[in-house]
Design an enzyme around this catalytic site. Structure first.
Site, PDB file in Angstrom:
ATOM      1  N   HIS A  63       6.806  -7.664  20.357  1.00  0.00           N
ATOM      2  CA  HIS A  63       8.139  -7.664  20.074  1.00  0.00           C
ATOM      3  C   HIS A  63       8.895  -6.556  20.939  1.00  0.00           C
ATOM      4  O   HIS A  63       8.492  -5.473  20.990  1.00  0.00           O
ATOM      5  CB  HIS A  63       8.171  -7.524  18.346  1.00  0.00           C
ATOM      6  N   ASP A 177       6.318   1.659  20.082  1.00  0.00           N
ATOM      7  CA  ASP A 177       6.270   0.586  19.308  1.00  0.00           C
ATOM      8  C   ASP A 177       7.635  -0.286  19.191  1.00  0.00           C
ATOM      9  O   ASP A 177       8.797  -0.187  18.659  1.00  0.00           O
ATOM     10  CB  ASP A 177       6.342   1.126  17.864  1.00  0.00           C
ATOM     11  N   GLU A 209      11.145  -8.195  14.722  1.00  0.00           N
ATOM     12  CA  GLU A 209       9.693  -7.909  14.293  1.00  0.00           C
ATOM     13  C   GLU A 209       9.802  -6.979  12.969  1.00  0.00           C
ATOM     14  O   GLU A 209       9.285  -7.067  11.842  1.00  0.00           O
ATOM     15  CB  GLU A 209       8.808  -7.463  15.047  1.00  0.00           C
ATOM     16  N   GLU A 210      10.794  -5.799  13.278  1.00  0.00           N
ATOM     17  CA  GLU A 210      10.852  -4.611  12.338  1.00  0.00           C
ATOM     18  C   GLU A 210      11.556  -5.136  10.929  1.00  0.00           C
ATOM     19  O   GLU A 210      11.637  -4.271  10.226  1.00  0.00           O
ATOM     20  CB  GLU A 210      11.535  -3.534  13.137  1.00  0.00           C
ATOM     21  N   HIS A 320       7.393   4.763  14.198  1.00  0.00           N
ATOM     22  CA  HIS A 320       8.457   4.878  13.137  1.00  0.00           C
ATOM     23  C   HIS A 320       9.000   6.327  12.958  1.00  0.00           C
ATOM     24  O   HIS A 320       9.171   6.780  11.765  1.00  0.00           O
ATOM     25  CB  HIS A 320       8.172   4.099  11.790  1.00  0.00           C
TER      26      HIS A 320
HETATM   27 ZN   LIG Z   1       5.738  -2.773  16.024  1.00  0.00          ZN
END
Ligand SMILES: [Zn+2]
Length: 352
Positions: A63, A177, A209-210, A320
């Site tokens: 992603h 990420d 995605e998130e 995150h």
């Molecule tokens: Zn991810």
């Protein structure tokens, strides 16, 4: 560009969920020499095809979006209130620098201000800030000055953390990420450039995605893959104070192979196939501990009549948060495993 330079470029690129355009442009530019076809769909997924000797398709997903923020209100005094995009821990947002994207595509910098300790009561000193107490200070004198910059309600923002090399082959960046996964996918397509694998490989650089695995769902619907692999920069938890049972993945232990997470149970034969490839080619690997996290695999496996889907992750500490940390040797080993999976994935389909 070498692998680390690709990670650096992608991590520094602006792209919270719903605003992935810059990442898509970078991906398209880098991937162009390695694939036969590149297209984007209506949500912004970038779908690239490397034709194999058969029509059967392996979709490899990563992603493009990162967690971020959105301006939610402009105070008359020129301060910006904001809401979150994706899963944040509100306690760690204060006292960081922010990049806000204007309507003209320019970047405006600001800071998330906090009260100095001099002004805090004893009770306030031990209580974390709540999101609704926070604001961004871009140095504007009033709301009109903010609007003149092209910042409005809905303008996206990310925390400003440029990529850096740490000790050895450790690197840190704001969006590993999942730009690490995007970079693994690009490096895999580069490794396959001079060969014709049995399976046609579709690289799916997905959006949103998130905020609910959205782009991967619509990508899988279009691609109709026979097999799928999801690449993630995931929870590296080998740090002081974390019990071994919660060290979901570990830096320096090679790619992490998912058996199950919050979004999926991977078919056991797929897990065995991946671990067998790693063992046969001498790639170090470890299991990602269940049931933590979740990936695009959760929606890909339930696309149409169902898709065999596996997930492989690059361990990244502190995801995150404003930055995460990754080891380039883990990255390179994940590229090696993904490349070998693309070369041999047809064996799995034939044996099923
Ligand atoms: Zn991810």
């Amino acid at each position: 560009m070498n692998n680390q330079e690709i990670v650096e470029r992608l991590s520094n690129t602006f792209g919270p969920s719903g605003f992935e355009r810059d990442v898509a442009a970078a991906v398209r530019e880098i991937v162009e020499p390695y694939v036969d076809e590149i297209r984007s769909d209506s949500l912004g997924n970038v779908l690239v095809t490397k034709r194999g000797s058969s029509e059967r398709k392996l979709m490899i997903d990563a992603h493009m979006d990162e967690i971020g923020f959105m301006v939610s209100f402009i105070e008359e005094s020129g301060f910006l209130r904001f809401s979150t995009i994706g899963g944040w821990d509100a306690r760690i947002i204060p006292s960081h620098r922010m990049t806000i994207r204007t309507d003209d595509g320019d970047d405006v910098h600001g800071v998330v201000g906090t009260l100095p300790p001099h002004l805090l009561s004893a009770e306030e000193r031990v209580r974390p800030y709540r999101l609704d107490e926070l604001f961004i200070d871009i140095g504007a004198s009033d709301a009109a000055a903010v609007r003149d910059l092209g910042i409005r309600i809905g303008s996206p923002a990310v925390i400003h953390y440029p990529f850096q090399q740490l000790q050895g082959d450790m690197v840190t960046g704001k969006a590993l990420d999942d730009r690490a996964g995007c970079a693994v996918l690009l490096a895999t397509l580069a490794a396959l450039a001079e060969e014709t694998p049995e399976l046609t490989v579709v690289g799916a650089f997905t959006v949103r995605e998130e905020v609910g695995l959205i782009g991967a769902g619509t990508a899988a619907f279009q691609v109709e893959p026979d097999l799928a692999l999801v690449l993630e920069g995931t929870i590296g938890a080998d740090m002081p104070g974390v019990a071994p049972t919660r060290q979901v993945t570990r830096i320096g232990a090679g790619p992490a192979i998912t058996v199950a997470d919050g979004s999926q149970i991977v078919k056991p034969e797929l897990v065995t196939f991946l671990t067998g490839i790693a063992d046969a080619t001498g790639i170090p690997w470890h299991y990602k501990l269940p049931p933590f996290g979740g990936t695009d695999g959760g929606v890909i496996q339930r696309s149409r009549a169902g898709v065999r889907s596996a997930s492989v992750s690059i361990p990244c500490r502190y995801i995150h948060s404003p930055f995460s940390v990754m080891r380039m040797s883990d990255f390179d080993q994940t590229v090696a495993l993904t490349t070998e999976f693309a070369r041999r994935g047809h064996e799995l389909i034939e044996s099923a």
